[in-house]
Design an enzyme around this catalytic site. Structure first.
Site, mmCIF file in Angstrom:
data_model
loop_
_atom_site.group_PDB
_atom_site.id
_atom_site.type_symbol
_atom_site.label_atom_id
_atom_site.label_comp_id
_atom_site.label_asym_id
_atom_site.label_seq_id
_atom_site.Cartn_x
_atom_site.Cartn_y
_atom_site.Cartn_z
ATOM 1 N N GLY A 1 3.106 -1.165 4.162
ATOM 2 C CA GLY A 1 3.178 0.250 3.805
ATOM 3 C C GLY A 1 4.596 0.627 3.418
ATOM 4 N N GLY A 2 5.311 1.237 4.349
ATOM 5 C CA GLY A 2 6.621 1.811 4.072
ATOM 6 C C GLY A 2 7.585 0.890 3.336
ATOM 7 N N GLY B 1 3.216 2.245 10.661
ATOM 8 C CA GLY B 1 4.196 3.308 10.473
ATOM 9 C C GLY B 1 4.981 3.659 11.720
ATOM 10 N N SER C 1 3.954 -2.189 10.164
ATOM 11 C CA SER C 1 5.410 -2.267 10.336
ATOM 12 C C SER C 1 6.004 -3.600 9.896
ATOM 13 C CB SER C 1 5.805 -1.938 11.785
ATOM 14 O OG SER C 1 5.470 -0.584 12.086
ATOM 15 N N ASN D 1 0.872 -1.181 0.000
ATOM 16 C CA ASN D 1 0.000 0.000 0.000
ATOM 17 C C ASN D 1 0.906 1.227 0.000
ATOM 18 O OD1 ASN D 1 -1.763 2.079 0.525
ATOM 19 N ND2 ASN D 1 -2.311 1.384 2.593
ATOM 20 N N TRP D 2 0.959 1.906 -1.135
ATOM 21 C CA TRP D 2 1.864 3.053 -1.256
ATOM 22 C C TRP D 2 1.308 4.314 -0.599
ATOM 23 C CZ3 TRP D 2 4.602 3.179 -6.739
ATOM 24 C CH2 TRP D 2 5.559 2.130 -6.770
ATOM 25 N N LYS D 3 0.052 4.263 -0.169
ATOM 26 C CA LYS D 3 -0.566 5.433 0.480
ATOM 27 C C LYS D 3 -0.373 6.666 -0.410
ATOM 28 C CE LYS D 3 0.066 3.115 4.850
ATOM 29 N NZ LYS D 3 0.251 3.179 6.296
ATOM 30 N N GLU E 1 -4.868 -4.697 10.792
ATOM 31 C CA GLU E 1 -3.796 -3.709 10.957
ATOM 32 C C GLU E 1 -4.020 -2.940 12.262
ATOM 33 O OE1 GLU E 1 -1.975 -2.566 6.899
ATOM 34 O OE2 GLU E 1 -3.690 -1.270 7.226
ATOM 35 N N HIS F 1 -9.253 1.394 5.301
ATOM 36 C CA HIS F 1 -7.958 1.573 5.965
ATOM 37 C C HIS F 1 -8.131 2.544 7.143
ATOM 38 C CE1 HIS F 1 -3.799 2.572 6.735
ATOM 39 N NE2 HIS F 1 -3.478 1.478 6.070
ATOM 40 N N GLU G 1 -6.400 4.883 8.141
ATOM 41 C CA GLU G 1 -6.129 6.293 7.813
ATOM 42 C C GLU G 1 -7.351 6.934 7.161
ATOM 43 O OE1 GLU G 1 -2.491 5.479 5.737
ATOM 44 O OE2 GLU G 1 -1.534 4.963 7.637
HETATM 45 P P1 13P Z 1 3.471 0.365 7.503
HETATM 46 O O1 13P Z 1 3.910 -0.959 6.892
HETATM 47 O O2 13P Z 1 4.215 1.531 6.958
HETATM 48 O O3 13P Z 1 3.429 0.274 8.978
HETATM 49 O O4 13P Z 1 1.946 0.568 7.016
HETATM 50 C C1 13P Z 1 1.047 -0.463 7.174
HETATM 51 C C2 13P Z 1 -0.197 -0.098 6.476
HETATM 52 O O5 13P Z 1 -0.932 0.758 6.915
HETATM 53 C C3 13P Z 1 -0.509 -0.808 5.226
HETATM 54 O O6 13P Z 1 -1.807 -0.560 4.803
#
Ligand code: 13P
Length: 256
Positions: free
Chosen positions: A234-235, A174, A213, A10-12, A168, A93, A95
């Site tokens: 994510g990251g 993050g 993470s 997920n590149w957000k 999640e 999600h 967020e």
């Molecule tokens: P991180 O892997 O950066 O913690 O993000 C997880 C996430 O929210 C994937 O949707």
């Protein structure tokens, strides 16, 4: 395919066209692991470019509107995503739940809109730190699963693997603070119970992914844990090197 590990990046809100080079490298890495189902959800602006050139991975959106079209400035519909080559969409999600006030009913409607448009869907759930500290994690997540998943009638005719749930924990996103494997196993078991209550025998086709993470170092232990059907990353999905290591950590044999 639904029993294959599902590794989704997920590149957000990250990535301009310059980042397509990483996506190409991720595509090459994914091609070496045919036993792993790999996908990326870039920002809307990159969906079409990525879908056009990345054949070994699925490409998806990070959100969709509940309506197929209409007067909703700034929104993107599920049929629009499908039209530019997306095969799935992430909904709910944390967020989006936080930044846009999305509740379970809206997430469910989005999931059903995605299915209606022929997309697969990843429904995200997860508790906050306050909820975990209050001993409420399982109750909160169970309620999210009950109320955010598409209805049985909406998924009844779908092949296995089209619907996934991503667990999640909000405090693990993050932060570098990954959940304990034992806690992940316990929560995935609780989620599985709720999915079975909702879908009966159709539940077998629903994978439960862990997110929060996940990185090259912790991925193998998480992906090998009971009930973990993949990862939502994510990251670490923004760089081919770390994402390829997570794909490799899913435990299937590479081809050369
Ligand atoms: P991180 O892997 O950066 O913690 O993000 C997880 C996430 O929210 C994937 O949707």
């Amino acid at each position: 395919m639904s029993s294959a590990p599902y590794i989704v990046g997920n590149w957000k809100m990250n990535g301009t066209r310059a980042l397509l080079a990483e996506a190409r490298a991720i595509n090459r890495a994914a091609a070496r692991y045919p036993g792993v189902q790999v996908a990326l959800a870039p920002p809307f602006t990159l969906v079409q470019s990525l879908a056009d050139e990345a054949q070994a991975i699925g490409v998806g959106g990070q959100d969709c509107h509940v309506q197929p079209k209409g007067a909703h400035t700034g929104d993107i519909s599920a049929p629009m995503l499908a039209d530019c080559g997306a095969s799935f969409v992430i909904v709910g999600h944390s967020e989006r739940r936080k930044d846009h006030g999305e509740d379970d009913a809206l997430v469910k409607a989005k999931a059903e809109a995605a299915i209606e448009a022929g997309l697969g869907v990843i429904v995200c759930v997860g508790e906050t730190l306050e909820e975990r500290d209050a001993g409420q994690a399982e109750a909160v997540v169970s309620q999210q699963v009950d109320n955010s998943l598409p209805a049985l009638e909406a998924i009844a005719d779908l092949p296995a693997g089209k619907v996934s749930v991503a667990y999640e924990p909000v405090w693990a996103i993050g932060t570098g603070r990954v959940a304990e494997v034992a806690d992940v196993v316990a929560m995935h078991k609780a989620i599985r119970t709720r999915i079975e209550a909702a879908y009966g025998e159709k539940a077998a086709g629903v994978r439960i992914l862990y997110g929060g993470s996940v990185n090259a170092e912790n991925a193998a232990a998480l992906l090998a844990a009971e009930g973990v059907g993949g990862a939502l990353v994510g990251g670490a999905s923004l760089a081919a090197e770390s994402f390829a290591a997570i794909i490799a950590a899913a435990g299937t044999e590479p081809v050369d």
